[in-house]
Design a protein around this motif. Structure first.
Motif, PDB file in Angstrom:
ATOM      1  N   SER A   1       9.917   2.354   7.295  1.00  0.00           N
ATOM      2  CA  SER A   1       9.379   3.192   8.364  1.00  0.00           C
ATOM      3  C   SER A   1       9.272   2.401   9.654  1.00  0.00           C
ATOM      4  N   ALA A   2       9.036   3.125  10.744  1.00  0.00           N
ATOM      5  CA  ALA A   2       8.851   2.478  12.046  1.00  0.00           C
ATOM      6  C   ALA A   2       7.659   1.521  12.020  1.00  0.00           C
ATOM      7  N   ALA A   3       6.704   1.779  11.123  1.00  0.00           N
ATOM      8  CA  ALA A   3       5.529   0.906  10.991  1.00  0.00           C
ATOM      9  C   ALA A   3       5.803  -0.289  10.082  1.00  0.00           C
ATOM     10  N   GLY A   4       7.033  -0.384   9.543  1.00  0.00           N
ATOM     11  CA  GLY A   4       7.396  -1.519   8.699  1.00  0.00           C
ATOM     12  C   GLY A   4       7.112  -1.331   7.220  1.00  0.00           C
ATOM     13  N   ILE A   5       6.742  -0.132   6.808  1.00  0.00           N
ATOM     14  CA  ILE A   5       6.453   0.144   5.397  1.00  0.00           C
ATOM     15  C   ILE A   5       7.745   0.509   4.683  1.00  0.00           C
ATOM     16  N   GLU A   6       8.026  -0.175   3.565  1.00  0.00           N
ATOM     17  CA  GLU A   6       9.231   0.116   2.800  1.00  0.00           C
ATOM     18  C   GLU A   6       8.973   1.290   1.865  1.00  0.00           C
ATOM     19  N   ILE A   7       9.918   2.226   1.870  1.00  0.00           N
ATOM     20  CA  ILE A   7       9.832   3.449   1.075  1.00  0.00           C
ATOM     21  C   ILE A   7      11.060   3.486   0.173  1.00  0.00           C
ATOM     22  N   ASP A   8      10.836   3.324  -1.114  1.00  0.00           N
ATOM     23  CA  ASP A   8      11.932   3.338  -2.077  1.00  0.00           C
ATOM     24  C   ASP A   8      11.605   4.356  -3.168  1.00  0.00           C
ATOM     25  N   LEU A   9      12.135   5.555  -3.018  1.00  0.00           N
ATOM     26  CA  LEU A   9      11.837   6.632  -3.952  1.00  0.00           C
ATOM     27  C   LEU A   9      12.676   6.584  -5.218  1.00  0.00           C
ATOM     28  N   THR A  10      13.628   5.642  -5.302  1.00  0.00           N
ATOM     29  CA  THR A  10      14.507   5.583  -6.473  1.00  0.00           C
ATOM     30  C   THR A  10      14.426   4.254  -7.217  1.00  0.00           C
ATOM     31  N   HIS A  11      13.413   3.467  -6.932  1.00  0.00           N
ATOM     32  CA  HIS A  11      13.314   2.135  -7.536  1.00  0.00           C
ATOM     33  C   HIS A  11      13.238   2.152  -9.059  1.00  0.00           C
ATOM     34  N   GLU A  12      12.690   3.219  -9.636  1.00  0.00           N
ATOM     35  CA  GLU A  12      12.516   3.253 -11.094  1.00  0.00           C
ATOM     36  C   GLU A  12      13.817   3.470 -11.859  1.00  0.00           C
ATOM     37  N   GLN A  13      14.920   3.696 -11.153  1.00  0.00           N
ATOM     38  CA  GLN A  13      16.197   3.922 -11.837  1.00  0.00           C
ATOM     39  C   GLN A  13      16.707   2.680 -12.566  1.00  0.00           C
ATOM     40  N   PHE A  14      16.247   1.510 -12.160  1.00  0.00           N
ATOM     41  CA  PHE A  14      16.799   0.271 -12.698  1.00  0.00           C
ATOM     42  C   PHE A  14      16.095  -0.182 -13.964  1.00  0.00           C
ATOM     43  N   GLY A  15      16.887  -0.733 -14.866  1.00  0.00           N
ATOM     44  CA  GLY A  15      16.355  -1.296 -16.096  1.00  0.00           C
ATOM     45  C   GLY A  15      15.801  -2.691 -15.849  1.00  0.00           C
ATOM     46  N   PRO A  16      15.148  -3.270 -16.849  1.00  0.00           N
ATOM     47  CA  PRO A  16      14.524  -4.585 -16.690  1.00  0.00           C
ATOM     48  C   PRO A  16      15.526  -5.708 -16.427  1.00  0.00           C
ATOM     49  N   ASP A  17      16.782  -5.507 -16.788  1.00  0.00           N
ATOM     50  CA  ASP A  17      17.806  -6.532 -16.560  1.00  0.00           C
ATOM     51  C   ASP A  17      18.473  -6.408 -15.189  1.00  0.00           C
ATOM     52  N   GLU A  18      18.123  -5.365 -14.428  1.00  0.00           N
ATOM     53  CA  GLU A  18      18.706  -5.143 -13.101  1.00  0.00           C
ATOM     54  C   GLU A  18      17.688  -5.536 -12.037  1.00  0.00           C
TER      55      GLU A  18
ATOM     56  N   TRP B   1       5.305  16.762   7.559  1.00  0.00           N
ATOM     57  CA  TRP B   1       5.105  16.683   6.127  1.00  0.00           C
ATOM     58  C   TRP B   1       4.567  15.310   5.790  1.00  0.00           C
ATOM     59  N   THR B   2       3.782  15.232   4.749  1.00  0.00           N
ATOM     60  CA  THR B   2       3.308  13.939   4.277  1.00  0.00           C
ATOM     61  C   THR B   2       4.402  13.294   3.439  1.00  0.00           C
ATOM     62  N   LEU B   3       4.269  12.006   3.232  1.00  0.00           N
ATOM     63  CA  LEU B   3       5.216  11.309   2.356  1.00  0.00           C
ATOM     64  C   LEU B   3       5.145  11.893   0.945  1.00  0.00           C
ATOM     65  N   ASN B   4       3.972  12.299   0.513  1.00  0.00           N
ATOM     66  CA  ASN B   4       3.845  12.935  -0.803  1.00  0.00           C
ATOM     67  C   ASN B   4       4.630  14.240  -0.866  1.00  0.00           C
ATOM     68  N   ASP B   5       4.582  15.039   0.203  1.00  0.00           N
ATOM     69  CA  ASP B   5       5.359  16.281   0.263  1.00  0.00           C
ATOM     70  C   ASP B   5       6.852  15.980   0.157  1.00  0.00           C
ATOM     71  N   ILE B   6       7.290  14.988   0.922  1.00  0.00           N
ATOM     72  CA  ILE B   6       8.708  14.620   0.940  1.00  0.00           C
ATOM     73  C   ILE B   6       9.138  14.095  -0.422  1.00  0.00           C
ATOM     74  N   GLU B   7       8.338  13.210  -1.001  1.00  0.00           N
ATOM     75  CA  GLU B   7       8.682  12.654  -2.312  1.00  0.00           C
ATOM     76  C   GLU B   7       8.774  13.749  -3.368  1.00  0.00           C
ATOM     77  N   ARG B   8       7.824  14.649  -3.384  1.00  0.00           N
ATOM     78  CA  ARG B   8       7.825  15.747  -4.357  1.00  0.00           C
ATOM     79  C   ARG B   8       9.079  16.619  -4.176  1.00  0.00           C
ATOM     80  N   ALA B   9       9.412  16.938  -2.933  1.00  0.00           N
ATOM     81  CA  ALA B   9      10.591  17.772  -2.657  1.00  0.00           C
ATOM     82  C   ALA B   9      11.877  17.072  -3.075  1.00  0.00           C
ATOM     83  N   ILE B  10      11.971  15.780  -2.788  1.00  0.00           N
ATOM     84  CA  ILE B  10      13.177  15.032  -3.158  1.00  0.00           C
ATOM     85  C   ILE B  10      13.304  14.923  -4.664  1.00  0.00           C
ATOM     86  N   ARG B  11      12.241  14.506  -5.336  1.00  0.00           N
ATOM     87  CA  ARG B  11      12.307  14.329  -6.788  1.00  0.00           C
ATOM     88  C   ARG B  11      12.658  15.640  -7.502  1.00  0.00           C
ATOM     89  N   SER B  12      12.162  16.758  -7.007  1.00  0.00           N
ATOM     90  CA  SER B  12      12.469  18.037  -7.652  1.00  0.00           C
ATOM     91  C   SER B  12      13.879  18.515  -7.327  1.00  0.00           C
TER      92      SER B  12
END
Length: 137
Positions: free
Chosen positions: A75-92, A4-15
């Motif tokens: 990831s093993a290639a060193g890429i950071e994947i954070d699918l929940t980063h938008e949960q935080f407000g500007p003060d967090e 699966w692509t990262l887009n496939d995984i992200e879409r499945a998780i978010r839904s």
């Protein structure tokens, strides 16, 4: 095994996020317009199931005070994947992350992890290969 692509995984998780997959300490702050709230730990575990790599953890601070811990993946290639980063407000603010070992036994978010993993599997599989078995949160 299906790739699966990262887009496939992200879409499945978010839904698949819901109030029932939210960490208990974040239930009061979970809203349909911020479905990522409280999903970091279980989401990072499901991404780890699918992509491997490292689990990352960093402190969340508001007003200079630690208020929570945040989880994401590298990831093993060193890429950071954070699918929940938008949960935080500007003060967090999320501090720098550090790699952490995956728990060997089920933890306090076991039920939420199992539910999210199941929903994501349904979204991704559509009758194909099962997700790999792993230890859970």
């Amino acid at each position: 095994m299906t790739a699966w692509t990262l887009n496939d995984i992200e879409r499945a998780i978010r839904s698949s996020w819901g109030v029932d997959t939210c960490a208990p300490e974040d239930l009061a702050h979970w809203r349909p317009d911020n479905p990522a709230r409280g999903q970091a730990g279980v989401t990072a575990m499901v991404v780890h199931d699918l992509l491997g790599g490292e689990l990352m953890m960093g402190e969340v601070r508001a007003g200079g005070v630690r208020t929570d811990l945040h989880w994401w993946n590298r990831s093993a290639a060193g890429i950071e994947i954070d699918l929940t980063h938008e949960q935080f407000g500007p003060d967090e603010l999320v501090g720098p992350g550090r790699p952490v070992a995956r728990p060997a036994r089920p933890g306090r978010l076991h039920a939420q992890y199992v539910l999210l993993r199941h929903r994501v599997a349904i979204e991704l599989e559509r009758g194909r290969t099962r997700l790999p078995e792993r230890a859970c949160a």
